[in-house]
Design an enzyme around this catalytic site. Sequence first.
Site, PDB file in Angstrom:
ATOM      1  N   TYR A 200       0.862  -1.256   0.073  1.00 41.10           N
ATOM      2  CA  TYR A 200      -0.099   0.055  -0.027  1.00 41.10           C
ATOM      3  C   TYR A 200       0.995   1.095  -0.008  1.00 41.10           C
ATOM      4  O   TYR A 200       2.065   1.226   0.299  1.00 41.10           O
ATOM      5  CB  TYR A 200      -1.031  -0.050   1.246  1.00 41.10           C
ATOM      6  CG  TYR A 200      -0.285   0.187   2.563  1.00 41.10           C
ATOM      7  CD1 TYR A 200      -0.169   1.400   3.088  1.00 41.10           C
ATOM      8  CD2 TYR A 200       0.156  -0.865   3.098  1.00 41.10           C
ATOM      9  CE1 TYR A 200       0.523   1.575   4.276  1.00 41.10           C
ATOM     10  CE2 TYR A 200       0.486  -0.700   4.484  1.00 41.10           C
ATOM     11  CZ  TYR A 200       0.981   0.599   5.024  1.00 41.10           C
ATOM     12  OH  TYR A 200       1.673   0.780   6.281  1.00 41.10           O
ATOM     13  N   CYS A 201       0.209   2.290  -0.530  1.00 40.44           N
ATOM     14  CA  CYS A 201       1.163   3.660  -0.465  1.00 40.44           C
ATOM     15  C   CYS A 201      -0.289   4.935  -0.433  1.00 40.44           C
ATOM     16  O   CYS A 201      -1.241   4.405  -0.570  1.00 40.44           O
ATOM     17  CB  CYS A 201       1.941   3.787  -1.720  1.00 40.44           C
ATOM     18  SG  CYS A 201       1.051   3.365  -3.088  1.00 40.44           S
ATOM     19  N   THR A 202       0.376   5.883  -0.688  1.00 40.37           N
ATOM     20  CA  THR A 202      -0.595   7.115  -0.545  1.00 40.37           C
ATOM     21  C   THR A 202      -1.955   7.052  -1.819  1.00 40.37           C
ATOM     22  O   THR A 202      -2.917   6.875  -1.294  1.00 40.37           O
ATOM     23  CB  THR A 202      -0.053   8.402  -0.713  1.00 40.37           C
ATOM     24  OG1 THR A 202       1.396   8.593   0.107  1.00 40.37           O
ATOM     25  CG2 THR A 202      -0.770   9.596  -0.652  1.00 40.37           C
TER      26      THR A 202
END
Length: 297
Positions: free
Chosen positions: A191-193
């Site tokens: 996951y990331c922004t």
Amino acid sequence: MPLAKILLYYVFTPLADPEAIRLWQRDLADSLGLRGRILISNDGLNGTLGGDMQALKRYVRRTKDYAPFKGIDFKWSEGTGLDASGLSLDFPKLSVKVRDEVVSFGAPGELRVDATGVVGGGEKLTPEALHALVAERGDDVVFFDGRNALEAEIGRFRDAVVPDVETTRDFVAELDSGRYDDLKGRPVVTYCTGGIRCEVLSSLMRERGFGEVYQLDGGIVRYGERFGDDGLWEGSLYVFDGRGSVDFSDHAAVIGACAGCGAPTKRTANCPDASCRTQAVVCASCDAVACEVHAAA
């Protein structure tokens, strides 16, 4: 009264002439009075823009008129405001550049992109599908943070693995170190922004033998829109603009700790030394320690 908004977006698609795209995007954004950052490469487009909502809507329509960009998922959030000229307070200027990579992992030769996006990436999960996976597989599911370690200090998924990286370019060496080989037999959710970093990261992990890799589609932003602070996310979301961070509700947990005094905080600050480009999690009273903390580390 004009409304200040921020757009976050990206698309992976082959581009034959990135320089021509750069000139078009620069002129389009500039003509609409938008500020922010747009990166372009042979593999696609990555941008964050701030400005008046109506101007941003016109930007979205014009950008989607170009067939390879028609499917871009534009994510909207609240901006801080507009100055007297109607320009975003969240960005100092407009920057539109061509790079070898639209997100800098330092591995342009490894990424494969076709008209459908990244080739060989992890399976995309909606926020609802993510919850279903966790309900089915329980503690066997591993959340793998695809951001820089500083970002995770103020917000992350519960019990996530947070690699000790200062920049995105550090991930390849981290993966090649064997430090996470014990996760290769488990379901790993990157996951990331907004989704772009974890999309590339998931493909890099699969290339290195991680067998069951997923990516959170739309990133933390989409998850926060759906579940706010009543799901698996804890804390604040770090953002790369003047806002510093955003919360998904009025009851967001404060999980960061000031590097100077240890007080709970979600605040990050640049090192006070102009020659140092480091950031640290510090409360307003401890700004001066940011550089000292970096030196000690």
